[in-house]
Scaffold this active site. Structure first.
Site, PDB file in Angstrom:
ATOM      1  N   ASP A 108      -5.260  -2.562  -3.080  1.00  0.00           N
ATOM      2  CA  ASP A 108      -5.189  -1.967  -3.771  1.00  0.00           C
ATOM      3  C   ASP A 108      -4.531  -2.085  -4.774  1.00  0.00           C
ATOM      4  OD1 ASP A 108      -4.717  -1.296  -0.387  1.00  0.00           O
ATOM      5  OD2 ASP A 108      -3.539   0.494  -0.624  1.00  0.00           O
ATOM      6  N   GLU A 137      -2.616   9.119  -0.590  1.00  0.00           N
ATOM      7  CA  GLU A 137      -2.987   8.242  -0.798  1.00  0.00           C
ATOM      8  C   GLU A 137      -4.597   8.770  -0.511  1.00  0.00           C
ATOM      9  OE1 GLU A 137      -2.581   6.783   3.547  1.00  0.00           O
ATOM     10  OE2 GLU A 137      -3.974   5.234   3.641  1.00  0.00           O
ATOM     11  N   ARG A 155       5.308   4.421   6.580  1.00  0.00           N
ATOM     12  CA  ARG A 155       4.621   3.911   7.996  1.00  0.00           C
ATOM     13  C   ARG A 155       4.867   2.601   8.013  1.00  0.00           C
ATOM     14  NH1 ARG A 155      -1.079   5.466   5.617  1.00  0.00           N
ATOM     15  NH2 ARG A 155      -2.441   3.640   5.415  1.00  0.00           N
ATOM     16  N   ASP A 156       4.374   2.318   9.126  1.00  0.00           N
ATOM     17  CA  ASP A 156       4.346   0.947   9.754  1.00  0.00           C
ATOM     18  C   ASP A 156       3.103   0.048   9.219  1.00  0.00           C
ATOM     19  OD1 ASP A 156       2.006   2.343  10.719  1.00  0.00           O
ATOM     20  OD2 ASP A 156       3.278   2.014  13.039  1.00  0.00           O
ATOM     21  N   GLU A 157       2.950   0.154   7.979  1.00  0.00           N
ATOM     22  CA  GLU A 157       2.257  -0.610   7.448  1.00  0.00           C
ATOM     23  C   GLU A 157       2.587  -1.336   6.095  1.00  0.00           C
ATOM     24  OE1 GLU A 157      -2.204  -0.801   6.582  1.00  0.00           O
ATOM     25  OE2 GLU A 157      -1.896   1.450   6.714  1.00  0.00           O
ATOM     26  N   TRP A 193     -11.521  -5.993  -2.511  1.00  0.00           N
ATOM     27  CA  TRP A 193     -10.257  -6.484  -2.046  1.00  0.00           C
ATOM     28  C   TRP A 193     -10.026  -7.355  -2.036  1.00  0.00           C
ATOM     29  CZ3 TRP A 193     -11.574  -1.648  -0.638  1.00  0.00           C
ATOM     30  CH2 TRP A 193     -10.825  -0.466  -0.444  1.00  0.00           C
ATOM     31  N   HIS A 245       1.063   5.917  -2.576  1.00  0.00           N
ATOM     32  CA  HIS A 245      -0.383   5.203  -2.413  1.00  0.00           C
ATOM     33  C   HIS A 245      -0.765   4.817  -3.452  1.00  0.00           C
ATOM     34  CE1 HIS A 245      -0.995   3.416   1.742  1.00  0.00           C
ATOM     35  NE2 HIS A 245      -2.477   3.538   1.216  1.00  0.00           N
ATOM     36  N   ASP A 260       0.661  -0.886   0.090  1.00  0.00           N
ATOM     37  CA  ASP A 260      -0.370  -0.229  -0.144  1.00  0.00           C
ATOM     38  C   ASP A 260       1.078   1.102   0.165  1.00  0.00           C
ATOM     39  OD1 ASP A 260       0.682  -0.356   2.777  1.00  0.00           O
ATOM     40  OD2 ASP A 260      -0.815   0.170   3.389  1.00  0.00           O
TER      41      ASP A 260
HETATM   42  C1  BGC Z   1      -4.071   0.814   3.653  1.00  0.00           C
HETATM   43  C2  BGC Z   1      -4.582   0.729   2.492  1.00  0.00           C
HETATM   44  C3  BGC Z   1      -5.553  -0.291   2.579  1.00  0.00           C
HETATM   45  C4  BGC Z   1      -6.497   0.332   3.421  1.00  0.00           C
HETATM   46  C5  BGC Z   1      -8.126  -0.745   3.627  1.00  0.00           C
HETATM   47  C6  BGC Z   1      -5.384   1.579   4.655  1.00  0.00           C
HETATM   48  O1  BGC Z   1      -4.587   1.524   6.563  1.00  0.00           O
HETATM   49  O2  BGC Z   1      -2.917   1.802   3.721  1.00  0.00           O
HETATM   50  O3  BGC Z   1      -4.413   1.389   1.224  1.00  0.00           O
HETATM   51  O4  BGC Z   1      -6.072  -0.676   1.314  1.00  0.00           O
HETATM   52  O5  BGC Z   1      -6.385   0.412   4.697  1.00  0.00           O
HETATM   53  O6  BGC Z   1      -8.956   0.009   4.199  1.00  0.00           O
END
Ligand code: BGC
Length: 735
Positions: free
Chosen positions: A348, A617, A339-341, A403, A638, A335
């Site tokens: 996405d 994003e 950041r911490d993801e 998704w 994003h 995504d």
């Molecule tokens: C992510 C997204 C993802 C979404 C889902 C976010 O935190 O960065 O791009 O699709 O959560 O709702």
């Protein structure tokens, strides 16, 4: 069988925590070597060296997979790195994704944080004999001078550290049957961007601007007194006062710290990556931006697609989309990179994959990841929100329309882009299992036939994520009914499965039966007289692009009315991906170009006018007055909203693959010229050769030049007239 299967997993006697663990083995070579190869992998990410020389060019190997089921190993030809007499093999193992798959959820649940290595060096001598050196108790371990490493937080390199004490490695029983040869596109260093300028912020911070948001790391040279700690703080944006802004990184620290040994040095991190445009330099003065280079890192893919036109903002947007892809194609389609993801968010990918397959040859990259999608698919067919599924440690982690649909959409888009039936056949079981899962959820076996599929398969999920029907709301699932979205995507899944079945000669009659009923339910529940009951762009968009309306002309009118009335888009991740395609279906290309060229907030070009170098994003990442949206979820890299690029390529420039003859074997040129964009040029390198479209406004009309590779069939559709094209260059002038 690869000799790695006769090796042992080894680790240090005591965990080195967040310090990289170095594994060492010395060996003698007494005979002439014909060939030598090393196969290895790690719990963590490794950097291997033979006699001090780096083995291979891979970054962050072995990459990120569903480690519980599929763990890649890599194999390198190391013949040239060997020497007669003593040889030293050393492998550093950092934490990588293995121990930190998602900082927010997973880290506490993992049993250990012990780096582990498994490897086999096979040496074949000129005399035909062979030696195999495997990882076992004869290896030594030590603490590295990389005293801290973490995917999200960064790395600390201690140049004062002396050679650390070595202790024998211990063998440990970890699964070996899940080891597989590496599948994807390897992560490699790509271009290098020198520091563009030094900024002294109002707060007095020293910041280097690379002029482009990238994913990778910084290599720099410096000299500072022994024990000086220099910290590079990576970040994306300066705030509206021009100061360093790091809140949107959430808990990710994104730092590279170096403790000087007193001598001049040139360093870069080896066990982490960052998403950044700027670095703040702390602890070093003066700062020379020329001593700093951003090293761009992503999965190695061949660039295939090109786009340019008369509008500079659109060109910058196309470049931002490309950079969004580079920045988020780091072994897994993520995504965001900062950041911490940084996770494999399925939605996405579902939205962006069509664009991705224009910009680059994404076959290897997506093949590997789709194998992970299959590996992580739940028994009931649903797909986790992120793959690899690091949410497995928390409750609900699957079942979001659009998704989960990556299960059907990605294989189909790859088929259309590359025309490979073998891949489609391989991926078909995952597609089918997903569609069957949705059907099972909405089916009521006890109901009369006309009511058997008369409910949405879910009313949950992320909705039209980040839509902005209401400009005063920050973000969320949006207003489009989530049952509507689920039902629309079920129809799309069924249509895709039916098309794939036809290509593969499988029986699709059951799915056709279900589709008829689900479509009837969609019309009944969400439409009236060809119009959507919810007068929302995404509702109409879905009805149009998935061919669900019983009166598409009327639905198209409704959409156009809505867009004209509001003068802007209101769509989120789902709607924005298809909005312009829906306007094309509605015969409203001019309105589509209005939206595309709009620069006021919210719009695609708004971020460009705010200086974006990647796709944001959110529409409202930074408001026109320069204040940021909530730092809780505000990435500036994003790719999801970049998905509109496929419309720019396929409709504005007009290069379209044809589903019935995929991979650009048959090409349809169907551009939508608009006088506001007096020339457009696009090209794609296909397996058949280069396909290109160029057109320009003449005094009285348009001149088109279409290039068709040999062996391909092509037609142009220009203002309703059809032209048959021949291989080579075709020039058509329309007055
Ligand atoms: C992510 C997204 C993802 C979404 C889902 C976010 O935190 O960065 O791009 O699709 O959560 O709702």
């Amino acid at each position: 069988m690869n000799n790695i299967f006769s090796a042992n997993w080894i680790k240090a006697k005591r965990s080195n925590g967040k310090c990289v663990t170095d594994f060492h083995r010395a060996f003698q070579l007494r005979k002439d070597v014909a060939f030598a190869e090393l196969s290895l992998t790690a719990h963590g990410v490794f950097v291997a060296r033979l006699n001090g020389m780096r083995i291979g060019e891979d970054i962050l190997a072995p990459g990120w997979t569903v480690y519980q089921k599929r763990h890649q190993y890599l194999t390198y030809d190391v013949t040239k790195l060997l020497q007669t007499g003593e040889n030293r093999l050393s492998v550093g193992v950092g934490r990588g994704w293995f121990f930190h798959q998602a900082k927010e959820f997973a880290s506490k649940k993992l049993k250990s944080d012990e780096a582990a290595l498994i490897c086999a060096l096979t040496v074949r001598y000129e005399d035909g004999s062979e030696d195999v050196i495997v990882s076992d108790e004869s290896w030594q371990t030590s603490r590295s001078n990389v005293v801290f490493n973490d995917i999200y937080d960064g790395e600390t390199l201690d140049l004062t550290a002396r050679a650390a004490a070595r202790t024998p490695a211990v063998c440990v029983v970890y699964p070996k049957e899940i080891l597989i040869p590496a599948e994807g596109a390897p992560i490699r260093e790509q271009e290098r961007i020198p520091g563009q300028k030094l900024i002294v912020t109002p707060k007095g911070e020293l910041v280097i601007d690379f002029g482009q948001e990238v994913t990778g790391y910084v290599s720099f040279s410096a000299k500072a007194p022994r024990k000086t700690e220099i910290c590079l703080q990576h970040f994306e944006m300066l705030d509206r006062d021009g100061n360093v802004y790091t809140e949107n990184l959430r808990s990710a620290k994104q730092q590279f710290r170096v403790i000087s040994g007193g001598k001049a040095f040139t360093v870069k991190p080896e066990y982490t990556f960052y998403g950044f445009r700027y670095v703040q330099v702390i602890g070093l003065e003066p700062v020379d931006p020329n001593a700093f280079t951003a090293v761009v890192v992503h999965s190695d893919m061949k660039r295939t697609g090109y786009f340019s036109c008369a509008d500079d903002l659109l060109n910058r947007f196309a470049s931002n989309v490309l950079w969004g892809q580079k920045g988020n194609f780091l072994d897994v389609p993520t995504d965001c990179p900062q950041r911490d993801e940084r996770m494999g968010w399925t939605g996405d990918c579902e939205m962006f994959c069509r664009t991705a397959a224009i910009n680059y040859d994404v076959r290897d990259f997506y093949d590997k990841w789709y194998n992970d999608v299959a590996a992580d698919q739940h028994d009931d067919g649903l797909i986790p929100h992120v793959v690899p599924n690091v949410h497995r440690f928390i409750g609900n982690n699957a079942g979001a329309p659009a998704w989960d649909d990556v299960a059907t959409v990605l294989p189909w888009e790859l088929y259309v882009a590359y025309g490979d039936k073998k891949r489609l056949r391989r991926q078909f079981p995952t597609m089918k299992k997903y569609v069957d899962g949705m059907i099972a959820r909405c089916r009521d076996k006890n109901a009369p036939p006309e009511k058997e599929f008369a409910r949405p398969w879910t009313t949950e999920g992320y909705g039209d994520w980040l839509s902005l029907e209401d400009l005063s709301r920050e973000h969320g699932v949006g207003e489009t009914d989530r049952g509507l979205i689920a039902t629309a995507y079920l129809c799309y899944g069924l249509q895709t499965l039916i098309k794939a079945s036809q290509v593969l000669h499988y029986d699709s009659s059951w799915y056709e039966y279900v589709l008829t009923h689900v479509r009837a339910f969609f019309r009944d529940a969400y439409m009236e007289n060809g119009r959507m009951k919810q007068d929302l762009q995404t509702a109409m968009v879905l009805a149009l692009i998935f061919d669900l309306s019983d009166d598409p002309a009327e639905t198209g009118r409704q959409l156009a009315e809505n867009v004209r009335r509001l003068g802007r888009l209101t769509t989120g991740f789902i709607g924005a991906t298809h909005l312009l395609d829906a306007l094309t279906i509605a015969g409203e290309d001019t309105l589509a170009v209005d939206l595309l060229l709009r620069t006021e907030y919210p719009s695609w070009l708004y971020a460009v006018t705010m200086g974006a170098t990647t796709v944001w994003e959110r529409w409202n990442g930074m408001y026109p007055d320069g204040h940021f949206a909530s730092a809780g979820m505000n990435s500036f890299n994003h790719y999801a909203y970049g998905s509109v690029f496929s419309w720019m390529f396929r409709r504005l420039a007009g290069i379209q693959p044809v589903e019935g003859s995929p991979g650009y074997r048959t090409i349809r040129f169907a551009p939508a010229p608009d006088p506001r964009i007096p020339w457009v040029r696009a090209a794609i390198d296909t397996d058949y050769g280069k396909v290109s479209s160029y057109y320009e406004k003449t005094g009285t009309g348009w001149r088109f030049t279409f290039t068709v590779p040999g062996g391909c069939i092509a037609k142009a559709d220009l203002f309703g007239a059809i032209y048959t094209l021949h291989p080579g260059e075709n020039v058509i002038t329309v007055e």
